[in-house]
Design a protein around this motif. Structure first.
Motif, PDB file in Angstrom:
ATOM      1  N   UNK A   1       4.080  -7.618  36.566  1.00 36.15           N
ATOM      2  CA  UNK A   1       4.687  -7.586  34.930  1.00 36.15           C
ATOM      3  C   UNK A   1       6.399  -7.581  35.295  1.00 36.15           C
ATOM      4  N   UNK A   2       6.895  -7.003  36.507  1.00 38.70           N
ATOM      5  CA  UNK A   2       8.046  -7.042  36.606  1.00 38.70           C
ATOM      6  C   UNK A   2       8.639  -7.546  37.846  1.00 38.70           C
ATOM      7  N   UNK A   3       8.326  -8.843  38.064  1.00 37.71           N
ATOM      8  CA  UNK A   3       8.663  -9.414  39.389  1.00 37.71           C
ATOM      9  C   UNK A   3       9.924  -9.331  39.946  1.00 37.71           C
ATOM     10  N   UNK A   4      11.024  -9.215  39.144  1.00 40.88           N
ATOM     11  CA  UNK A   4      12.397  -9.319  39.306  1.00 40.88           C
ATOM     12  C   UNK A   4      12.735  -7.767  39.821  1.00 40.88           C
ATOM     13  N   UNK A   5      12.000  -6.790  39.810  1.00 44.95           N
ATOM     14  CA  UNK A   5      12.170  -5.433  40.388  1.00 44.95           C
ATOM     15  C   UNK A   5      11.910  -5.299  41.969  1.00 44.95           C
ATOM     16  N   UNK A   6      11.199  -6.052  42.523  1.00 47.58           N
ATOM     17  CA  UNK A   6      10.995  -5.938  43.977  1.00 47.58           C
ATOM     18  C   UNK A   6      10.681  -4.276  44.238  1.00 47.58           C
ATOM     19  N   UNK A   7      10.075  -3.781  43.527  1.00 46.98           N
ATOM     20  CA  UNK A   7       9.391  -2.303  43.985  1.00 46.98           C
ATOM     21  C   UNK A   7       8.522  -2.223  45.195  1.00 46.98           C
ATOM     22  N   UNK A   8       8.957  -1.317  45.971  1.00 46.87           N
ATOM     23  CA  UNK A   8       8.128  -0.989  47.122  1.00 46.87           C
ATOM     24  C   UNK A   8       7.227   0.239  46.940  1.00 46.87           C
ATOM     25  N   UNK A   9       6.318   0.651  47.827  1.00 47.21           N
ATOM     26  CA  UNK A   9       5.791   2.059  47.716  1.00 47.21           C
ATOM     27  C   UNK A   9       6.784   2.983  47.832  1.00 47.21           C
ATOM     28  N   UNK A  10       7.852   2.978  48.709  1.00 52.09           N
ATOM     29  CA  UNK A  10       8.814   3.926  48.730  1.00 52.09           C
ATOM     30  C   UNK A  10       9.726   4.056  47.673  1.00 52.09           C
ATOM     31  N   UNK A  11       9.722   3.120  46.838  1.00 45.72           N
ATOM     32  CA  UNK A  11      10.767   3.136  45.606  1.00 45.72           C
ATOM     33  C   UNK A  11       9.857   3.776  44.640  1.00 45.72           C
ATOM     34  N   UNK A  12       8.640   3.624  44.688  1.00 43.41           N
ATOM     35  CA  UNK A  12       7.759   4.317  43.584  1.00 43.41           C
ATOM     36  C   UNK A  12       7.675   5.588  43.879  1.00 43.41           C
ATOM     37  N   UNK A  13       7.279   5.924  45.396  1.00 45.08           N
ATOM     38  CA  UNK A  13       7.585   7.443  45.577  1.00 45.08           C
ATOM     39  C   UNK A  13       8.930   8.256  45.432  1.00 45.08           C
ATOM     40  N   UNK A  14       9.821   7.554  45.383  1.00 44.95           N
ATOM     41  CA  UNK A  14      11.226   8.101  44.969  1.00 44.95           C
ATOM     42  C   UNK A  14      11.480   8.316  43.650  1.00 44.95           C
ATOM     43  N   UNK A  15      10.868   7.121  42.838  1.00 39.11           N
ATOM     44  CA  UNK A  15      10.892   7.524  41.566  1.00 39.11           C
ATOM     45  C   UNK A  15       9.862   8.725  41.019  1.00 39.11           C
TER      46      UNK A  15
ATOM     47  N   UNK B   1      -0.779   0.101  39.006  1.00 40.96           N
ATOM     48  CA  UNK B   1      -0.286   0.326  40.171  1.00 40.96           C
ATOM     49  C   UNK B   1       0.536  -0.620  40.755  1.00 40.96           C
ATOM     50  N   UNK B   2       1.208  -0.437  42.188  1.00 40.95           N
ATOM     51  CA  UNK B   2       2.174  -1.334  42.551  1.00 40.95           C
ATOM     52  C   UNK B   2       1.819  -2.880  42.313  1.00 40.95           C
ATOM     53  N   UNK B   3       0.776  -3.185  42.298  1.00 31.66           N
ATOM     54  CA  UNK B   3       0.562  -4.703  42.106  1.00 31.66           C
ATOM     55  C   UNK B   3       0.701  -5.058  40.586  1.00 31.66           C
ATOM     56  N   UNK B   4       0.382  -4.292  39.574  1.00 34.88           N
ATOM     57  CA  UNK B   4       0.736  -4.201  38.517  1.00 34.88           C
ATOM     58  C   UNK B   4       2.169  -4.452  37.948  1.00 34.88           C
TER      59      UNK B   4
ATOM     60  N   UNK C   1      20.248  11.646  44.200  1.00 37.67           N
ATOM     61  CA  UNK C   1      19.545  10.649  43.460  1.00 37.67           C
ATOM     62  C   UNK C   1      19.111   9.451  44.429  1.00 37.67           C
ATOM     63  N   UNK C   2      17.777   9.147  44.353  1.00 34.20           N
ATOM     64  CA  UNK C   2      17.316   7.756  44.996  1.00 34.20           C
ATOM     65  C   UNK C   2      18.318   6.667  44.715  1.00 34.20           C
ATOM     66  N   UNK C   3      18.380   5.909  45.679  1.00 35.99           N
ATOM     67  CA  UNK C   3      19.135   4.576  45.451  1.00 35.99           C
ATOM     68  C   UNK C   3      18.623   3.609  44.241  1.00 35.99           C
ATOM     69  N   UNK C   4      17.205   3.640  44.124  1.00 36.39           N
ATOM     70  CA  UNK C   4      16.414   3.107  42.966  1.00 36.39           C
ATOM     71  C   UNK C   4      16.584   3.434  41.556  1.00 36.39           C
ATOM     72  N   UNK C   5      17.224   4.616  41.532  1.00 46.19           N
ATOM     73  CA  UNK C   5      17.674   5.204  40.287  1.00 46.19           C
ATOM     74  C   UNK C   5      19.291   5.254  40.006  1.00 46.19           C
ATOM     75  N   UNK C   6      19.645   4.989  38.807  1.00 44.22           N
ATOM     76  CA  UNK C   6      20.928   5.086  38.520  1.00 44.22           C
ATOM     77  C   UNK C   6      20.865   5.778  37.070  1.00 44.22           C
ATOM     78  N   UNK C   7      22.167   6.585  36.856  1.00 42.31           N
ATOM     79  CA  UNK C   7      22.472   6.740  35.582  1.00 42.31           C
ATOM     80  C   UNK C   7      23.882   6.431  35.253  1.00 42.31           C
ATOM     81  N   UNK C   8      23.997   5.883  33.964  1.00 44.88           N
ATOM     82  CA  UNK C   8      25.455   5.393  33.555  1.00 44.88           C
ATOM     83  C   UNK C   8      25.431   5.618  31.930  1.00 44.88           C
ATOM     84  N   UNK C   9      26.572   6.377  31.581  1.00 50.08           N
ATOM     85  CA  UNK C   9      26.343   6.566  30.234  1.00 50.08           C
ATOM     86  C   UNK C   9      26.524   5.342  29.360  1.00 50.08           C
TER      87      UNK C   9
END
Length: 68
Positions: A44-58, A37-40, A1-9
């Motif tokens: 809308x979620x500035x605290x996420x700090x998403x990158x193109x790689x993160x989106x690709x991993x998702x 798009x990444x800019x959107x 599982x990519x580091x950008x994603x977690x599962x926790x019950x």
């Protein structure tokens, strides 16, 4: 599982979420399907700090789930 994603019950019943948040991966995918798009996401979620790689991993993670 990519580091950008977690599962926790204890978080949203174990749904895959963006690490450190309660934002489901499915929400990111739904927004992308609506044309986000990444800019959107950054706007809308500035605290996420998403990158193109993160989106690709998702997207890759979600695609693997869809194949099963």
């Amino acid at each position: 599982m990519p580091a950008i994603i977690q599962t926790n019950p204890e978080i949203l019943g174990g749904q895959p979420v963006i690490t450190g948040t309660r934002i489901p991966v499915a929400r990111i995918m739904a927004l992308y399907a609506q044309g986000y798009k990444l800019t959107d996401f950054k706007r809308d979620y500035p605290y996420l700090k998403l990158s193109k790689k993160d989106l690709f991993d998702i997207f890759s993670y979600f695609a693997r789930l869809a194949q099963n």
